[in-house]
Design a protein around this motif. Structure first.
Motif, PDB file in Angstrom:
ATOM      1  N   TRP A 470     -71.207  42.472  -9.828  1.00 45.59           N
ATOM      2  CA  TRP A 470     -72.125  43.430  -9.272  1.00 45.59           C
ATOM      3  C   TRP A 470     -72.978  43.830 -10.279  1.00 45.59           C
ATOM      4  O   TRP A 470     -73.109  43.886 -11.235  1.00 45.59           O
ATOM      5  CB  TRP A 470     -71.124  44.986  -9.070  1.00 45.59           C
ATOM      6  CG  TRP A 470     -70.340  44.771  -8.055  1.00 45.59           C
ATOM      7  CD1 TRP A 470     -68.900  44.471  -8.390  1.00 45.59           C
ATOM      8  CD2 TRP A 470     -70.494  44.633  -6.628  1.00 45.59           C
ATOM      9  NE1 TRP A 470     -68.198  44.533  -7.052  1.00 45.59           N
ATOM     10  CE2 TRP A 470     -69.065  44.460  -6.023  1.00 45.59           C
ATOM     11  CE3 TRP A 470     -71.531  44.850  -5.559  1.00 45.59           C
ATOM     12  CZ2 TRP A 470     -68.873  44.395  -4.537  1.00 45.59           C
ATOM     13  CZ3 TRP A 470     -71.135  44.598  -4.533  1.00 45.59           C
ATOM     14  CH2 TRP A 470     -70.000  44.587  -3.741  1.00 45.59           C
ATOM     15  N   LYS A 483     -74.863  42.607  -4.915  1.00 45.62           N
ATOM     16  CA  LYS A 483     -74.002  41.498  -5.567  1.00 45.62           C
ATOM     17  C   LYS A 483     -75.154  40.753  -6.212  1.00 45.62           C
ATOM     18  O   LYS A 483     -76.394  40.603  -5.847  1.00 45.62           O
ATOM     19  CB  LYS A 483     -73.695  40.815  -4.371  1.00 45.62           C
ATOM     20  CG  LYS A 483     -72.224  41.420  -3.692  1.00 45.62           C
ATOM     21  CD  LYS A 483     -71.591  40.543  -2.779  1.00 45.62           C
ATOM     22  CE  LYS A 483     -70.179  41.203  -2.328  1.00 45.62           C
ATOM     23  NZ  LYS A 483     -69.547  40.382  -1.444  1.00 45.62           N
ATOM     24  N   ARG A 538     -72.831  52.828  -0.421  1.00 44.08           N
ATOM     25  CA  ARG A 538     -72.026  51.727  -0.699  1.00 44.08           C
ATOM     26  C   ARG A 538     -70.498  52.288  -1.416  1.00 44.08           C
ATOM     27  O   ARG A 538     -69.912  51.426  -1.796  1.00 44.08           O
ATOM     28  CB  ARG A 538     -72.825  50.683  -1.358  1.00 44.08           C
ATOM     29  CG  ARG A 538     -73.632  50.313  -0.459  1.00 44.08           C
ATOM     30  CD  ARG A 538     -73.080  49.140   0.764  1.00 44.08           C
ATOM     31  NE  ARG A 538     -72.355  47.923  -0.111  1.00 44.08           N
ATOM     32  CZ  ARG A 538     -73.072  47.164  -0.244  1.00 44.08           C
ATOM     33  NH1 ARG A 538     -74.196  46.751   0.023  1.00 44.08           N
ATOM     34  NH2 ARG A 538     -72.061  45.971  -0.773  1.00 44.08           N
ATOM     35  N   GLY A 539     -70.886  53.391  -2.359  1.00 39.66           N
ATOM     36  CA  GLY A 539     -69.822  53.702  -3.180  1.00 39.66           C
ATOM     37  C   GLY A 539     -70.305  55.060  -4.091  1.00 39.66           C
ATOM     38  O   GLY A 539     -71.286  55.628  -3.986  1.00 39.66           O
ATOM     39  N   THR A 553     -66.304  51.105  -4.890  1.00 37.86           N
ATOM     40  CA  THR A 553     -67.049  50.761  -3.840  1.00 37.86           C
ATOM     41  C   THR A 553     -66.400  51.240  -2.557  1.00 37.86           C
ATOM     42  O   THR A 553     -65.201  51.371  -2.555  1.00 37.86           O
ATOM     43  CB  THR A 553     -67.268  49.328  -3.526  1.00 37.86           C
ATOM     44  OG1 THR A 553     -65.730  48.634  -3.371  1.00 37.86           O
ATOM     45  CG2 THR A 553     -68.123  48.657  -4.947  1.00 37.86           C
ATOM     46  N   ARG A 554     -67.266  51.594  -1.552  1.00 32.21           N
ATOM     47  CA  ARG A 554     -66.536  51.707  -0.078  1.00 32.21           C
ATOM     48  C   ARG A 554     -65.639  50.697   0.370  1.00 32.21           C
ATOM     49  O   ARG A 554     -64.433  51.284   1.020  1.00 32.21           O
ATOM     50  CB  ARG A 554     -67.566  51.838   1.053  1.00 32.21           C
ATOM     51  CG  ARG A 554     -67.122  52.171   2.402  1.00 32.21           C
ATOM     52  CD  ARG A 554     -68.409  52.269   3.286  1.00 32.21           C
ATOM     53  NE  ARG A 554     -69.241  53.169   3.157  1.00 32.21           N
ATOM     54  CZ  ARG A 554     -69.312  54.262   3.758  1.00 32.21           C
ATOM     55  NH1 ARG A 554     -68.338  54.393   4.833  1.00 32.21           N
ATOM     56  NH2 ARG A 554     -70.270  55.128   3.762  1.00 32.21           N
ATOM     57  N   ARG A 555     -65.514  49.486   0.036  1.00 35.69           N
ATOM     58  CA  ARG A 555     -64.742  48.434   0.210  1.00 35.69           C
ATOM     59  C   ARG A 555     -63.668  48.622  -0.391  1.00 35.69           C
ATOM     60  O   ARG A 555     -62.278  48.363   0.098  1.00 35.69           O
ATOM     61  CB  ARG A 555     -65.334  47.088   0.180  1.00 35.69           C
ATOM     62  CG  ARG A 555     -64.475  45.853   0.554  1.00 35.69           C
ATOM     63  CD  ARG A 555     -65.109  44.578   0.225  1.00 35.69           C
ATOM     64  NE  ARG A 555     -64.275  43.395   0.495  1.00 35.69           N
ATOM     65  CZ  ARG A 555     -64.718  42.109   0.315  1.00 35.69           C
ATOM     66  NH1 ARG A 555     -65.705  42.002   0.020  1.00 35.69           N
ATOM     67  NH2 ARG A 555     -63.763  41.306   0.911  1.00 35.69           N
ATOM     68  N   ARG A 556     -63.674  48.974  -1.635  1.00 38.52           N
ATOM     69  CA  ARG A 556     -62.435  49.192  -2.743  1.00 38.52           C
ATOM     70  C   ARG A 556     -61.572  50.434  -1.965  1.00 38.52           C
ATOM     71  O   ARG A 556     -60.426  50.452  -2.130  1.00 38.52           O
ATOM     72  CB  ARG A 556     -62.931  49.540  -3.870  1.00 38.52           C
ATOM     73  CG  ARG A 556     -61.732  49.859  -5.162  1.00 38.52           C
ATOM     74  CD  ARG A 556     -61.056  48.593  -5.521  1.00 38.52           C
ATOM     75  NE  ARG A 556     -59.823  48.730  -6.335  1.00 38.52           N
ATOM     76  CZ  ARG A 556     -58.595  48.906  -6.114  1.00 38.52           C
ATOM     77  NH1 ARG A 556     -58.397  49.107  -4.947  1.00 38.52           N
ATOM     78  NH2 ARG A 556     -57.965  49.052  -6.961  1.00 38.52           N
ATOM     79  N   ALA A 558     -61.370  51.447   1.156  1.00 40.73           N
ATOM     80  CA  ALA A 558     -60.675  50.869   2.196  1.00 40.73           C
ATOM     81  C   ALA A 558     -59.642  50.170   2.082  1.00 40.73           C
ATOM     82  O   ALA A 558     -58.668  50.158   2.706  1.00 40.73           O
ATOM     83  CB  ALA A 558     -61.843  50.157   3.336  1.00 40.73           C
ATOM     84  N   LYS A 559     -59.644  48.989   1.067  1.00 41.56           N
ATOM     85  CA  LYS A 559     -58.670  48.263   0.455  1.00 41.56           C
ATOM     86  C   LYS A 559     -57.350  49.153  -0.021  1.00 41.56           C
ATOM     87  O   LYS A 559     -56.220  48.674   0.207  1.00 41.56           O
ATOM     88  CB  LYS A 559     -59.157  47.348  -0.341  1.00 41.56           C
ATOM     89  CG  LYS A 559     -58.157  46.253  -0.970  1.00 41.56           C
ATOM     90  CD  LYS A 559     -58.755  45.204  -1.891  1.00 41.56           C
ATOM     91  CE  LYS A 559     -57.714  44.222  -2.200  1.00 41.56           C
ATOM     92  NZ  LYS A 559     -58.174  43.343  -3.294  1.00 41.56           N
TER      93      LYS A 559
END
Length: 568
Positions: A470, A483, A538-539, A553-556, A558-559
């Motif tokens: 990142w 990224k 994004r986070g 991060t937003r993805r982290r 959600a995971k």
């Protein structure tokens, strides 16, 4: 440093998420909390022995002048203690521990723990209608929090260690390790965790064994074998539960009345509590102190029901005044006394072959369960005090009935939630929101990023050579997340004969969809999700102790919600 010492240090201070370090920390907390509680009990017994002789709780033998003046003297000493103590260190008690767990990342300052030690000694020694378990929990939790902070535990493990400190303190103070474990998980942590059981149990049994080795057998309440005579007494059990539920509602109402008294001065409130307690003690001296001698006498059916009624009425007012007017002390011991008096009265009235002492024991558990919404901890208390599994069935019947009357019939919240609401703090009680409010973004933080400030010169080739996935780009007051592969692809698409700066290369990539929000302090997952609902980001960038800034991060996030990964 030798290899064995290095491994031992890593075991306690490293980021390991295995069970063994937590269990070992639980044992250490048990020893330290046991030492603190042994010191507290010894000092308290020294003062009570000077006042009351060998029978420590025998306030009834005091002259009328001491009965009236002792609580007032205690209030004066508390006022002086508050005057010389910084304001930030004056908030104490079980409600404060819950507040720190949800809003303070489990960090309990040493100053508040020391203040609780001194204030509790004054309150208990001067006969105020409070108990020692609230201060015990504060001190045990404070010890655990300090050890957790010293070993750099993440917030989720820190709150688990506070559960260890709570169980250790209750176990050390009352010699009831099972009740301590269930109380820690049911009232303080408000959840049952398979991983949490092992360190909390280790802490409870270590504290009990260590304290017993220092001060000897110190069971405050006399163990008594009581059991239901026959199942024909079940209607009497149901009636006992209903009446105890009503007593709990009345007590809760009285506490709220004293909380709402229009007295702004803490000194005036403490003096009023002392005067009320002293005046009531002139007629009913049994209300002074925690009342364990009265509880033991009632369990053995030594007191007539008319005296129990008088003690119950006076104790209701004195305890509600102490809690509502801010006397630093615990709430559980007075609840137990209220319950034992109410249960003893019912036992003298209802038909059946069961002993009145059984109803007194059940009333004690029912009052505790109804006021704190802690039925399992209350039932465990009965089990450890009665030394008989035969008391479990009547205990479950009465505790369940009292909880239904108080919690669902009259919709009374836990007393701790009422105290926190008065302070402007609303704890999350919905299971999902509570879980999210008790975990923090720093526990998900990653440090695998390169930070780029576009106001400075950077070597583009050196940035792309780093294996970190990142890039965090600072441009003016905005932060962006990119990224490394995206930047590398954009670089490869450029004309090699045309030299471009890093800022020019990044300009078309830094759009609103890639923005990060930089936070000045760590925050809960619940607060993080609320921000994501409002902002298309994004986070987050958050400060993570000595490690610097971390990326979530937003993805982290959600995971974390959709995977089986443990946060401990």
């Amino acid at each position: 440093m030798s290899q064995p010492k290095r491994r031992l240090r890593q075991l306690f201070t490293g980021p390991s998420r295995s069970l063994l370090p937590l269990v070992m920390m639980g044992c250490v907390i048990g020893v330290v909390a046991g030492l603190v509680m042994a010191s507290f009990i010894a000092l308290l017994n020294l003062v009570l022995g000077w006042l009351n002789g060998a029978t420590l709780e025998d306030f009834e033998s005091l002259s009328w002048g001491w009965r009236l003046g002792l609580p007032v003297l205690g209030s004066v000493l508390l006022i002086l203690l508050y005057r010389i103590t910084p304001t930030s260190a004056q908030t104490v008690g079980l409600a404060y521990v819950l507040e720190r767990l949800q809003f303070g990342r489990g960090r309990l300052p040493l100053a508040n723990t020391l203040f609780q030690f001194a204030a509790a000694l004054i309150s208990l020694a001067s006969g105020h209608s409070v108990g020692r378990e609230g201060p015990a929990i504060q001190m045990g939790a404070g010890v655990a929090s300090l050890l957790g902070q010293y070993t750099h535990r993440p917030p989720s493990q820190l709150r688990l260690l506070i559960g260890c400190g709570t169980a250790a303190a209750i176990s050390a103070a009352f010699n009831t390790p099972l009740a301590g474990v269930l109380f820690a998980m049911e009232v303080v942590l408000m959840e049952y965790s398979i991983l949490g059981f092992a360190p909390i149990i280790a802490s409870a049994i270590t504290a009990s064994a260590f304290t017993s080795s220092l001060v000897g057998t110190h069971s405050i309440l006399t163990p008594t074998r009581l059991s239901l005579a026959h199942y024909g007494d079940i209607p009497s059990l149901l009636l006992t539960g209903i009446l105890l539920g009503l007593v709990a509602v009345l007590f809760h109402t009285l506490v709220r009345l004293f909380l709402r008294l229009p007295l702004e001065s803490r000194a005036a409130r403490l003096l009023l509590a002392g005067v009320i307690t002293g005046c009531l003690a002139l007629l009913v001296p049994q209300i002074l102190g925690s009342g364990y001698d009265t509880i033991n006498a009632t369990l053995s059916a030594q007191l007539p029901w008319l005296l129990l009624l008088l003690i119950l009425a006076a104790k209701l007012i004195a305890t509600a005044a102490a809690i509502g007017l801010g006397v630093p002390g615990g709430q559980i011991a007075p609840m137990l006394m209220l319950g034992v008096c109410a249960g003893g009265m019912v036992g003298a009235w209802v038909p059946g072959g069961s002993e009145p002492g059984l109803y007194a024991l059940l009333g004690m558990a029912a009052m505790m369960g109804a006021m704190l919404h802690a039925p399992l901890a209350a039932i465990a208390t009965v089990l450890e005090l009665s030394l008989s599994a035969e008391a479990m069935f009547p205990a479950m019947t009465v505790v369940l009935t009292a909880n239904l009357v108080c919690q669902h019939g009259f919709r009374q919240p836990s007393l701790l939630l009422t105290l926190l609401k008065q302070q402007g703090r609303l704890l999350q009680t919905h299971p999902l929101r509570a879980a999210l409010a008790q975990r923090y973004l720093s526990e998900l933080a990653s440090f695998r990023f390169v930070e780029i400030d576009l106001t400075a010169d950077h070597n583009l080739a050196a940035i792309l050579a780093q294996p970190l996935p990142w890039l965090v780009i600072r441009q003016a007051e905005q932060c962006y997340l990119l990224k490394r592969d995206v930047l590398e692809q954009a670089y490869q698409q450029q004309d090699p004969e045309q030299a471009v700066t890093l800022a020019e290369l990044l300009a078309p990539l830094l759009n609103a969809n890639r923005q990060l929000q930089e936070l000045t302090e760590d925050t809960s997952l619940l607060a993080g999700f609320k921000i994501l609902q409002k902002e298309d980001i994004r986070g987050f960038l958050i400060p993570v102790g000595r490690q610097g800034m971390g990326l979530v991060t937003r993805r982290r996030l959600a995971k974390m919600l959709t995977s089986d990964e443990s946060m401990y």
